[in-house]
Design a protein around this motif. Structure first.
Motif, mmCIF file in Angstrom:
data_model
loop_
_atom_site.group_PDB
_atom_site.id
_atom_site.type_symbol
_atom_site.label_atom_id
_atom_site.label_comp_id
_atom_site.label_asym_id
_atom_site.label_seq_id
_atom_site.Cartn_x
_atom_site.Cartn_y
_atom_site.Cartn_z
ATOM 1 N N UNK A 92 -17.945 7.937 -6.264
ATOM 2 C CA UNK A 92 -18.637 6.805 -5.649
ATOM 3 C C UNK A 92 -17.743 5.585 -5.835
ATOM 4 N N UNK A 93 -16.799 5.443 -4.897
ATOM 5 C CA UNK A 93 -15.824 4.364 -4.989
ATOM 6 C C UNK A 93 -15.694 3.684 -3.634
ATOM 7 N N UNK A 94 -15.306 2.426 -3.643
ATOM 8 C CA UNK A 94 -15.131 1.721 -2.366
ATOM 9 C C UNK A 94 -14.001 2.352 -1.560
ATOM 10 N N UNK A 95 -14.148 2.290 -0.242
ATOM 11 C CA UNK A 95 -13.153 2.877 0.657
ATOM 12 C C UNK A 95 -12.199 1.835 1.227
ATOM 13 N N UNK A 96 -12.414 0.560 0.891
ATOM 14 C CA UNK A 96 -11.550 -0.507 1.398
ATOM 15 C C UNK A 96 -11.540 -1.656 0.398
ATOM 16 N N UNK A 97 -10.604 -2.565 0.614
ATOM 17 C CA UNK A 97 -10.512 -3.738 -0.246
ATOM 18 C C UNK A 97 -11.775 -4.595 -0.094
ATOM 19 N N UNK A 98 -12.298 -4.711 1.128
ATOM 20 C CA UNK A 98 -13.516 -5.488 1.350
ATOM 21 C C UNK A 98 -14.688 -4.872 0.589
ATOM 22 N N UNK A 147 -18.470 -5.093 -3.995
ATOM 23 C CA UNK A 147 -18.991 -4.528 -5.246
ATOM 24 C C UNK A 147 -18.749 -5.489 -6.413
ATOM 25 N N UNK A 148 -17.575 -6.104 -6.449
ATOM 26 C CA UNK A 148 -17.285 -7.083 -7.497
ATOM 27 C C UNK A 148 -18.234 -8.261 -7.425
ATOM 28 N N UNK A 187 3.010 -5.593 -6.128
ATOM 29 C CA UNK A 187 3.071 -4.932 -7.431
ATOM 30 C C UNK A 187 1.663 -4.641 -7.954
ATOM 31 N N UNK A 188 0.788 -5.607 -7.850
ATOM 32 C CA UNK A 188 -0.597 -5.422 -8.314
ATOM 33 C C UNK A 188 -1.258 -4.298 -7.522
ATOM 34 N N UNK A 189 -1.101 -4.330 -6.212
ATOM 35 C CA UNK A 189 -1.713 -3.306 -5.355
ATOM 36 C C UNK A 189 -1.195 -1.915 -5.728
ATOM 37 N N UNK A 190 0.106 -1.797 -5.973
ATOM 38 C CA UNK A 190 0.706 -0.519 -6.347
ATOM 39 C C UNK A 190 0.153 -0.023 -7.688
ATOM 40 N N UNK A 191 0.067 -0.916 -8.663
ATOM 41 C CA UNK A 191 -0.455 -0.534 -9.983
ATOM 42 C C UNK A 191 -1.921 -0.115 -9.876
ATOM 43 N N UNK A 192 -2.704 -0.873 -9.121
ATOM 44 C CA UNK A 192 -4.130 -0.537 -8.949
ATOM 45 C C UNK A 192 -4.263 0.839 -8.312
#
Length: 159
Positions: free
Chosen positions: A33-39, A44-45, A19-24
């Motif tokens: 300029x955004x990350x291309x993967x969860x890693x 970045x975090x 659910x969290x992944x879907x909402x995100x």
């Protein structure tokens, strides 16, 4: 303390994760300029929350429990995509400090604000005491899972 009417914790956590992944995916502010993967997003975090101290590749490897090769490849892609800068240090040119680019930091600040909104929504209706307990329970579960993961890893490795 077994109750057959309760949802299996691992199933409930998987549903929550999905659910969290879907909402995100549907709601996080988009950027060039955004990350291309969860890693990459995790790195970045980590950089965003450690701006007060130098961060090096070995710190990333340890924090995310990834191999040197994985860290090297990921950081090279992130640098190529304008997310991070790697600067050689005067005392040791082989040691490169990793920082976010200004654009990546600004985008991540928007993402952090969005994630705070999500946390607030997920915790709505819980008291401060219940939230504190939930954090403690989740910490225990994560530690137990880490121990179990090590049992299933060859030679106790974490990869």
């Amino acid at each position: 303390m077994e109750n057959k009417h309760l949802m299996k914790i691992s199933f409930a956590m998987r549903v929550i994760h999905n659910q969290i992944k879907d909402i995100i995916t549907k709601s996080v502010p988009k950027s060039d300029v955004a990350p291309q993967s969860q890693l990459q997003g995790g790195i970045l975090g980590y950089l965003f929350h450690h701006t007060d101290q130098p961060v090096y590749q070995k710190d990333i490897e340890k924090e995310f429990q990834i191999s040197r090769a994985t860290a090297t490849n990921t950081l090279q892609v992130m640098e190529k995509n304008g997310l991070i800068l790697r600067k050689s240090q005067d005392k040791d040119a082989r040691l490169k400090r990793i920082t976010m680019t200004e654009e990546a930091a600004a985008n991540h600040a928007r993402v952090e604000a969005h994630m705070q909104m999500m946390d607030d929504r997920m915790l709505r209706g819980l008291t401060d005491s219940e939230i504190k307990d939930l954090n403690r329970y989740l910490g225990v579960i994560m530690n137990n899972l880490e121990e179990l993961r090590k049992e299933y890893s060859p030679c106790g490795d974490t990869e």
